[in-house]
Scaffold this motif. Structure first.
Motif, PDB file in Angstrom:
ATOM      1  N   ASN A   1       0.687  -0.925   0.110  1.00 49.49           N
ATOM      2  CA  ASN A   1      -0.040  -0.302   0.261  1.00 49.49           C
ATOM      3  C   ASN A   1       1.209   1.398  -0.634  1.00 49.49           C
ATOM      4  OD1 ASN A   1      -2.610  -0.799  -0.521  1.00 49.49           O
ATOM      5  ND2 ASN A   1      -2.395  -1.256   1.876  1.00 49.49           N
TER       6      ASN A   1
ATOM      7  N   ASP B   1       0.091   4.714  -2.120  1.00 51.53           N
ATOM      8  CA  ASP B   1      -0.137   5.992  -1.580  1.00 51.53           C
ATOM      9  C   ASP B   1       0.673   6.617  -1.243  1.00 51.53           C
ATOM     10  OD1 ASP B   1      -2.416   4.442  -1.601  1.00 51.53           O
ATOM     11  OD2 ASP B   1      -2.664   3.951   0.791  1.00 51.53           O
ATOM     12  N   SER B   2       2.114   6.739  -1.324  1.00 52.84           N
ATOM     13  CA  SER B   2       3.181   7.875  -0.699  1.00 52.84           C
ATOM     14  C   SER B   2       4.548   8.037  -1.758  1.00 52.84           C
ATOM     15  CB  SER B   2       3.637   7.754   1.136  1.00 52.84           C
ATOM     16  OG  SER B   2       4.138   6.243   1.042  1.00 52.84           O
TER      17      SER B   2
ATOM     18  N   THR C   1       9.221  12.571  -3.530  1.00 56.44           N
ATOM     19  CA  THR C   1       7.979  12.903  -4.394  1.00 56.44           C
ATOM     20  C   THR C   1       7.925  14.032  -5.625  1.00 56.44           C
ATOM     21  OG1 THR C   1       7.401  12.914  -2.019  1.00 56.44           O
ATOM     22  CG2 THR C   1       5.709  14.064  -3.464  1.00 56.44           C
TER      23      THR C   1
ATOM     24  N   GLY D   1      -0.207   6.338  -8.189  1.00 58.43           N
ATOM     25  CA  GLY D   1      -0.991   6.391  -6.551  1.00 58.43           C
ATOM     26  C   GLY D   1      -0.948   7.820  -6.605  1.00 58.43           C
ATOM     27  N   LEU D   2      -0.412   8.250  -6.624  1.00 62.50           N
ATOM     28  CA  LEU D   2       0.434  10.304  -6.388  1.00 62.50           C
ATOM     29  C   LEU D   2      -0.543  10.175  -7.378  1.00 62.50           C
ATOM     30  CD1 LEU D   2       4.342  10.440  -5.682  1.00 62.50           C
ATOM     31  CD2 LEU D   2       1.935  10.216  -4.089  1.00 62.50           C
ATOM     32  N   THR D   3      -0.541   9.894  -8.528  1.00 62.02           N
ATOM     33  CA  THR D   3      -1.742  10.376  -9.674  1.00 62.02           C
ATOM     34  C   THR D   3      -3.019  10.473  -9.672  1.00 62.02           C
ATOM     35  OG1 THR D   3       0.059  10.182 -11.024  1.00 62.02           O
ATOM     36  CG2 THR D   3      -2.025  10.997 -12.541  1.00 62.02           C
ATOM     37  N   ALA D   4      -3.097   8.829  -9.116  1.00 63.21           N
ATOM     38  CA  ALA D   4      -5.074   8.680  -8.995  1.00 63.21           C
ATOM     39  C   ALA D   4      -5.117   9.963  -7.670  1.00 63.21           C
ATOM     40  CB  ALA D   4      -4.772   7.706  -8.597  1.00 63.21           C
ATOM     41  N   MET D   5      -4.352   9.880  -7.014  1.00 61.60           N
ATOM     42  CA  MET D   5      -4.876  10.859  -5.954  1.00 61.60           C
ATOM     43  C   MET D   5      -4.414  12.414  -5.964  1.00 61.60           C
ATOM     44  SD  MET D   5      -3.292   9.327  -1.805  1.00 61.60           S
ATOM     45  CE  MET D   5      -1.291   8.676  -2.490  1.00 61.60           C
ATOM     46  N   GLY D   6      -4.598  12.561  -7.370  1.00 61.82           N
ATOM     47  CA  GLY D   6      -4.467  14.121  -7.518  1.00 61.82           C
ATOM     48  C   GLY D   6      -3.824  15.160  -6.800  1.00 61.82           C
ATOM     49  N   ILE D   7      -2.195  14.724  -6.162  1.00 62.16           N
ATOM     50  CA  ILE D   7      -1.197  15.322  -5.404  1.00 62.16           C
ATOM     51  C   ILE D   7      -0.740  16.458  -6.429  1.00 62.16           C
ATOM     52  CG2 ILE D   7       1.187  14.907  -4.427  1.00 62.16           C
ATOM     53  CD1 ILE D   7      -1.170  13.806  -2.692  1.00 62.16           C
TER      54      ILE D   7
END
Length: 188
Positions: free
Chosen positions: A127, A131-132, A138, A148-154
């Motif tokens: 995970n 997630d990170s 970063t 993951g970072l793209t999916a979270m919209g960072i």
């Protein structure tokens, strides 16, 4: 192929299949056996789960061979219990369908399983890769399109590699500024 290369391939495929069971993604190529391909986009494997697990900062790197051996032993036992014929050309866990991989992992992380802590730890790192991107800087992960970072919209950092947030996150100040606070925001 040398014995060592075969051992590394078993290790890689098994750990990738485990990570893909935790955060599924799409197949990387048509014959991909480790990644089941049950979800669109990149999952834990594309996010670098194997790289994170092999990073010595995790503290699990030295035990990965044992994880692989145990996971494949559990997969053989699970297959026997369910009357499944496993394809011998891939590691036993990889040979399981995604549904059976999921069922086996659910068994391994269940509160009553004696090895639960070990499997939960491997799950957390899978995970964490998604997630990170803990194993990557970063800004570099975002620039490379980390799934993951793209999916979270960072959001991307500024041109200088720094993030700045000119607006309050709640759209308003959460407290009045102390009267002794300097214009730069430092306390007097």
């Amino acid at each position: 192929m040398s014995r060592d290369s075969a051992g590394n391939q078993v290790k890689t495929m098994t750990l990738e299949a485990f990570a893909d069971t935790i955060v599924p993604g799409e197949k990387r190529f048509p014959g991909d056996r480790a990644v089941a391909g049950v979800a669109p986009g990149g999952g834990a494997v594309a996010a670098g789960a194997l790289e994170l697990l092999e990073w010595d900062a995790t503290g699990v790197t030295g035990g990965l061979d044992d994880y692989v051996r145990l996971l494949n032993d559990h997969a053989r036992s699970y297959a026997g219990e369910h009357g499944l014929d496993l394809d011998a050309s891939v590691p036993p866990f990889v040979a399981l369908s995604f549904e059976h991989r999921t069922a086996l992992v659910a068994r391994l992380v269940a509160p009553e399983h004696p090895e639960k802590e070990f499997w939960v730890l491997l799950t957390l790192f899978s995970n964490m890769a998604f997630d990170s991107a803990a194993h990557l800087p970063t800004a570099e992960a975002i620039a490379a399109g980390h799934p993951g970072l793209t999916a979270m919209g960072i959001t991307r950092p500024g041109a200088d590699g720094l993030w700045r947030f000119p607006a309050f996150s709640y759209g308003r100040p959460l407290a009045r500024t102390h009267p002794d606070t300097t214009p730069s925001g430092s306390p007097a």
